[in-house]
Design an enzyme around this catalytic site. Structure first.
Site, short mmCIF file in Angstrom:
data_model
loop_
_atom_site.label_atom_id
_atom_site.label_comp_id
_atom_site.label_asym_id
_atom_site.label_seq_id
_atom_site.Cartn_x
_atom_site.Cartn_y
_atom_site.Cartn_z
N GLY A 134 0.82 -1.20 0.00
CA GLY A 134 0.00 0.00 0.00
C GLY A 134 0.85 1.25 0.00
O GLY A 134 2.04 1.22 0.33
N GLY B 158 0.26 -5.35 0.75
CA GLY B 158 -0.95 -5.29 -0.06
C GLY B 158 -0.82 -6.03 -1.37
O GLY B 158 -1.82 -6.48 -1.95
N GLU C 59 5.57 -5.94 7.72
CA GLU C 59 4.94 -4.81 8.42
C GLU C 59 5.55 -4.51 9.78
O GLU C 59 5.52 -3.35 10.23
CB GLU C 59 3.43 -5.07 8.56
CG GLU C 59 2.63 -4.82 7.30
CD GLU C 59 2.72 -5.95 6.29
OE1 GLU C 59 2.17 -5.80 5.18
OE2 GLU C 59 3.35 -6.99 6.60
N ASP D 27 -1.66 -7.46 7.25
CA ASP D 27 -3.10 -7.31 7.07
C ASP D 27 -3.49 -7.92 5.73
O ASP D 27 -2.86 -8.88 5.29
CB ASP D 27 -3.54 -5.85 7.23
CG ASP D 27 -3.01 -4.94 6.13
OD1 ASP D 27 -1.97 -5.26 5.51
OD2 ASP D 27 -3.64 -3.89 5.88
#
Length: 380
Positions: A90, A138, A161, A169
């Site tokens: 992301g 992502g 992350e 996520d």
């Protein structure tokens, strides 16, 4: 979700991606085209290794939903422009700026992104992801939930992350929780980059295709069933390093206490295992809060399906937006690039269990809405 500044070696570019890479950055961020019965989505931010923006995930969600019910589309393909990777995650610079201004754009972005992840996991047609080059955060979400996941010798995949004070996520905690033994725990806590063989071993990919064969594969998908086309181009992958390390990984990463995991790694390293020592060093360099919450998220995900996992990750993510380490991690790694984050608290021993539990508490009136929730094909 990670937008990494890392690079991969230059090499073959997937069919259709070379022309996209030559276009200026002002060009469309996602290119959509039809080639026979094949529908192609090309992520087109090559300078940012195709990091996902809010506009990109919204376009992908709308277009993929349309292709799902289009009888003229037999197969869907997703690839990245520029030759450096499918997607580096992301756009965390945008998330950082949103945190600085106290806005809610990131929450809206995650709502749309997670709906996209859920759609891909339940997609009614072959969804072919070319996971060539860098595939982080992502980028994993738009590929590893698909039904036909292709890696190459250039693949560098991961969910790093914890390096930026956040947690995996986009359904990543579920993917890692389902990996053999404790290898997913190792990958999640250390944030290690994985090659093609390790991605296959972890269950994040299905097929190994040399990067030089990707143009031929894409051409075949235009008129052949996906299974037949991919089967013709698939070759044997090299052996997985992680598979050979399962002995000490399964032993050291058992349990629910990150402090104990690091202690076990240090004990194992005393017998001369440099890989265990490196893993301990890696974990202790990450955000202690992110490591502890990631471990808890992985353990909780073992009993969840994808929709439930995404809802859990959404709760955790929103709380990290107001915690200090996420902003500090992005600052240190991407904004100022001093690589010297000041974590608060600074050690795993200072992260109390009640603090970890608060990240998972319900969000009254603000829970994730998948609108509607597709069934999860991969539920165990």
């Amino acid at each position: 979700m990670t937008d990494s500044p890392s690079r991969t070696d230059q090499g073959a570019v997937p069919a259709g991606a070379a022309a996209a890479a030559a276009q200026p950055e002002a060009a469309a961020e996602v290119l959509f085209e039809r080639r026979g019965s094949l529908a192609v989505a090309t992520l087109n931010r090559p300078r940012a290794v195709n990091a996902l923006t809010a506009g990109m995930v919204a376009e992908l969600l709308e277009t993929l939903a349309g292709w799902a019910t289009d009888d003229a589309v037999a197969t869907v393909l997703i690839q990245g422009a520029g030759g450096r990777g499918l997607c580096a995650g992301g756009d965390i610079v945008a998330i950082y700026e949103d945190m600085l201004h106290g806005g809610n754009r990131t929450a809206d972005f995650w709502q749309t992104e997670y709906r996209l992840n859920a759609l891909i996991a339940a997609y009614p047609k072959p969804y072919v992801a070319l996971m060539d080059g860098l595939v982080l955060g992502g980028g994993v979400g738009i590929s590893a939930h698909g039904s036909v996941r292709v890696v190459t010798e250039r693949t560098r995949m991961g969910m790093p992350e914890t390096t930026i004070g956040f947690v995996p996520d986009v359904g990543g905690t579920l993917l890692l929780a389902r990996a053999p033994g404790e290898t997913g725990t190792h990958a999640g806590l250390t944030g290690a980059h994985l090659d093609a063989a390790d991605a296959l071993f972890l269950g994040l990919a299905d097929h190994f295709v040399p990067s030089t064969s990707l143009p031929g594969l894409v051409a075949a998908l235009e008129h052949e069933p996906a299974a037949a086309a991919v089967g013709r181009f698939t070759t044997e992958a090299p052996p997985s390093v992680l598979a050979g390390q399962r002995g000490w990984i399964d032993t050291c990463y058992a349990g629910t206490d990150a402090v104990e995991i690091v202690r076990s790694l240090r004990t194992y390293a005393k017998d001369g295992d440099g890989d265990a020592a490196a893993a301990a060093d890696a974990i202790e360099s990450k955000s202690p809060t992110a490591v502890a919450v990631t471990l808890a998220a992985l353990r909780r995900a073992r009993g969840l399906d994808l929709a439930e996992t995404l809802a859990q990750e959404y709760r955790v993510g929103l709380r990290f937006l107001t915690a200090p380490d996420f902003r500090e991690g992005i600052r240190a790694q991407v904004v100022d690039k001093d690589r010297n984050p000041q974590w608060k608290p600074s050690t795993l021993a200072e992260v109390h269990p009640d603090r970890v539990d608060r990240f998972f508490a319900p969000l009254p009136g603000a829970e994730l809405d998948l609108q509607p929730v597709p069934s999860d094909r991969r539920r165990a």
